[in-house]
Motif scaffolding. Sequence first.
Motif, PDB file in Angstrom:
ATOM      1  N   ALA A  75       0.829  -1.208   0.000  1.00 59.20           N
ATOM      2  CA  ALA A  75       0.000   0.000   0.000  1.00 59.20           C
ATOM      3  C   ALA A  75       0.860   1.254   0.000  1.00 59.20           C
ATOM      4  CB  ALA A  75      -0.933  -0.009   1.199  1.00 59.20           C
ATOM      5  N   CYS A  76       1.917   1.258   0.806  1.00 62.34           N
ATOM      6  CA  CYS A  76       2.808   2.413   0.842  1.00 62.34           C
ATOM      7  C   CYS A  76       3.455   2.632  -0.516  1.00 62.34           C
ATOM      8  CB  CYS A  76       3.879   2.219   1.910  1.00 62.34           C
ATOM      9  SG  CYS A  76       3.263   2.242   3.600  1.00 62.34           S
ATOM     10  N   ALA A  77       3.932   1.551  -1.122  1.00 60.57           N
ATOM     11  CA  ALA A  77       4.593   1.662  -2.421  1.00 60.57           C
ATOM     12  C   ALA A  77       3.648   2.215  -3.480  1.00 60.57           C
ATOM     13  CB  ALA A  77       5.133   0.296  -2.846  1.00 60.57           C
ATOM     14  N   ALA A  78       2.425   1.682  -3.523  1.00 61.61           N
ATOM     15  CA  ALA A  78       1.462   2.128  -4.535  1.00 61.61           C
ATOM     16  C   ALA A  78       1.089   3.592  -4.342  1.00 61.61           C
ATOM     17  CB  ALA A  78       0.219   1.246  -4.476  1.00 61.61           C
ATOM     18  N   HIS A  86      11.498   4.730   9.207  1.00 65.67           N
ATOM     19  CA  HIS A  86      11.809   3.510   8.468  1.00 65.67           C
ATOM     20  C   HIS A  86      12.454   3.841   7.129  1.00 65.67           C
ATOM     21  CE1 HIS A  86       9.206   1.107  11.163  1.00 65.67           C
ATOM     22  NE2 HIS A  86       8.377   2.133  11.105  1.00 65.67           N
ATOM     23  N   GLN A  87      13.420   3.009   6.727  1.00 71.47           N
ATOM     24  CA  GLN A  87      13.945   2.983   5.365  1.00 71.47           C
ATOM     25  C   GLN A  87      13.386   1.710   4.737  1.00 71.47           C
ATOM     26  OE1 GLN A  87      15.970   5.173   3.793  1.00 71.47           O
ATOM     27  NE2 GLN A  87      16.692   6.469   5.465  1.00 71.47           N
ATOM     28  N   GLU A  88      12.549   1.842   3.699  1.00 71.29           N
ATOM     29  CA  GLU A  88      11.830   0.676   3.182  1.00 71.29           C
ATOM     30  C   GLU A  88      11.986   0.545   1.677  1.00 71.29           C
ATOM     31  OE1 GLU A  88       8.241   0.320   6.431  1.00 71.29           O
ATOM     32  OE2 GLU A  88       7.940   1.703   4.758  1.00 71.29           O
ATOM     33  N   PHE A  91      10.291  -1.939  -1.840  1.00 70.19           N
ATOM     34  CA  PHE A  91       9.372  -2.944  -2.371  1.00 70.19           C
ATOM     35  C   PHE A  91       9.694  -3.076  -3.850  1.00 70.19           C
ATOM     36  CE2 PHE A  91       5.241  -4.338  -4.112  1.00 70.19           C
ATOM     37  CZ  PHE A  91       5.029  -5.471  -3.327  1.00 70.19           C
ATOM     38  N   GLY A  92      10.261  -4.227  -4.232  1.00 71.39           N
ATOM     39  CA  GLY A  92      10.756  -4.351  -5.593  1.00 71.39           C
ATOM     40  C   GLY A  92      11.906  -3.399  -5.806  1.00 71.39           C
ATOM     41  N   GLU A  93      11.849  -2.607  -6.867  1.00 67.98           N
ATOM     42  CA  GLU A  93      12.903  -1.640  -7.150  1.00 67.98           C
ATOM     43  C   GLU A  93      12.612  -0.270  -6.539  1.00 67.98           C
ATOM     44  OE1 GLU A  93      13.444  -1.495 -11.338  1.00 67.98           O
ATOM     45  OE2 GLU A  93      14.235  -3.540 -11.497  1.00 67.98           O
ATOM     46  N   GLN A  94      11.470  -0.142  -5.868  1.00 67.40           N
ATOM     47  CA  GLN A  94      11.074   1.133  -5.279  1.00 67.40           C
ATOM     48  C   GLN A  94      11.552   1.215  -3.835  1.00 67.40           C
ATOM     49  OE1 GLN A  94       6.862   1.695  -5.556  1.00 67.40           O
ATOM     50  NE2 GLN A  94       6.848   3.670  -4.513  1.00 67.40           N
ATOM     51  N   SER A  95      12.064   2.373  -3.421  1.00 65.32           N
ATOM     52  CA  SER A  95      12.496   2.575  -2.038  1.00 65.32           C
ATOM     53  C   SER A  95      12.032   3.935  -1.553  1.00 65.32           C
ATOM     54  CB  SER A  95      14.014   2.453  -1.917  1.00 65.32           C
ATOM     55  OG  SER A  95      14.660   3.423  -2.700  1.00 65.32           O
ATOM     56  N   TRP A  96      11.888   4.069  -0.241  1.00 69.05           N
ATOM     57  CA  TRP A  96      11.376   5.312   0.327  1.00 69.05           C
ATOM     58  C   TRP A  96      11.716   5.387   1.812  1.00 69.05           C
ATOM     59  CZ3 TRP A  96       8.364   1.185  -1.148  1.00 69.05           C
ATOM     60  CH2 TRP A  96       7.659   0.523  -0.133  1.00 69.05           C
ATOM     61  N   GLN A  97      11.492   6.586   2.375  1.00 64.42           N
ATOM     62  CA  GLN A  97      11.557   6.800   3.815  1.00 64.42           C
ATOM     63  C   GLN A  97      10.133   6.955   4.344  1.00 64.42           C
ATOM     64  OE1 GLN A  97      14.760   9.407   5.496  1.00 64.42           O
ATOM     65  NE2 GLN A  97      14.913  10.099   3.376  1.00 64.42           N
ATOM     66  N   ARG A  98       9.909   6.426   5.558  1.00 65.46           N
ATOM     67  CA  ARG A  98       8.580   6.540   6.170  1.00 65.46           C
ATOM     68  C   ARG A  98       8.732   6.938   7.632  1.00 65.46           C
ATOM     69  NH1 ARG A  98       4.904   2.753   8.716  1.00 65.46           N
ATOM     70  NH2 ARG A  98       6.389   1.039   8.336  1.00 65.46           N
ATOM     71  N   TRP A  99       8.057   8.029   7.992  1.00 68.83           N
ATOM     72  CA  TRP A  99       8.024   8.474   9.384  1.00 68.83           C
ATOM     73  C   TRP A  99       6.619   8.228   9.937  1.00 68.83           C
ATOM     74  CZ3 TRP A  99      10.598  11.066   5.572  1.00 68.83           C
ATOM     75  CH2 TRP A  99      11.943  11.390   5.793  1.00 68.83           C
TER      76      TRP A  99
END
Length: 262
Positions: free
Chosen positions: A191-194, A215-217, A219-227
């Motif tokens: 859900a976060c990735a989409a 968080h450093q996350e 999913f597949g080739e996608q990456s992101w930061q989440r607070w």
Amino acid sequence: MIPQCASALLISDLHLTPSMPLTAQRFFDFCEKDAPQVQAVFILGDLFEYWVGDDASLHSPFQQEVKRALANLSSKTKTYYIHGNRDFLLGHTFLKKTGMTLLTDPSLVEIAGQQYLLAHGDALCTADMGYQAFRSWVRKPWLQKLFLALPIAWRRAIANHLRSNSHAQYQRNASASYSKNQIKTNVTLEACAATLRSHASDKLIHGHTHLPAHHQESFGEQSWQRWVLSDWDLDHPEGARPRASALLINEQGVRSIDLVKS
């Protein structure tokens, strides 16, 4: 045009209610002392323990006191609001009187030259299919109109029943270190990735889960930061220390501010 500012404080999940006077007082102090030091404040939902209609707030001295605090804050600092799962019925009448600007969930904003995607977070808990079905129903305009036509006492009784069920589920989750229930009620990577992909963003900030972290996350080739923002509870933290915090974003970066100590 997306909202832009050079500095901001972000808060979520205060669940304000007269039965939590210490938490409420810390919010009033936040509005008076902390928030005016930045250009914008973002409230990412569940400011109130529940909201059964703007008309009902007129009969609540406590909610009127919160309204005055928000109006005073908005006169000094731009204040934005995203609906939570407890206060999604908070309407335009209350928003107008407080001076807050309503943002859609999710919304892209720019703070100190960086873009962040802001959300309450409940829509990202896609593993909890029962809740998502419930959420899709209660967000239907015709059902909300029907609910708001009920007597205020009936609406409060329904809200209290839903609160009791939610509290019971939270207690079950808290009894285990990392149970299936906790996984079910947390956000999912999918859900976060989409959501981030649809907004061309790689930075996500949300509340709802009461699991504050950075968080450093990927999913597949996608990456992101989440607070994840913290909930507030200075009255009865049930074994944990009193908590109240905000996320500060400015030219120096992103950091959590402990509002219990300040």
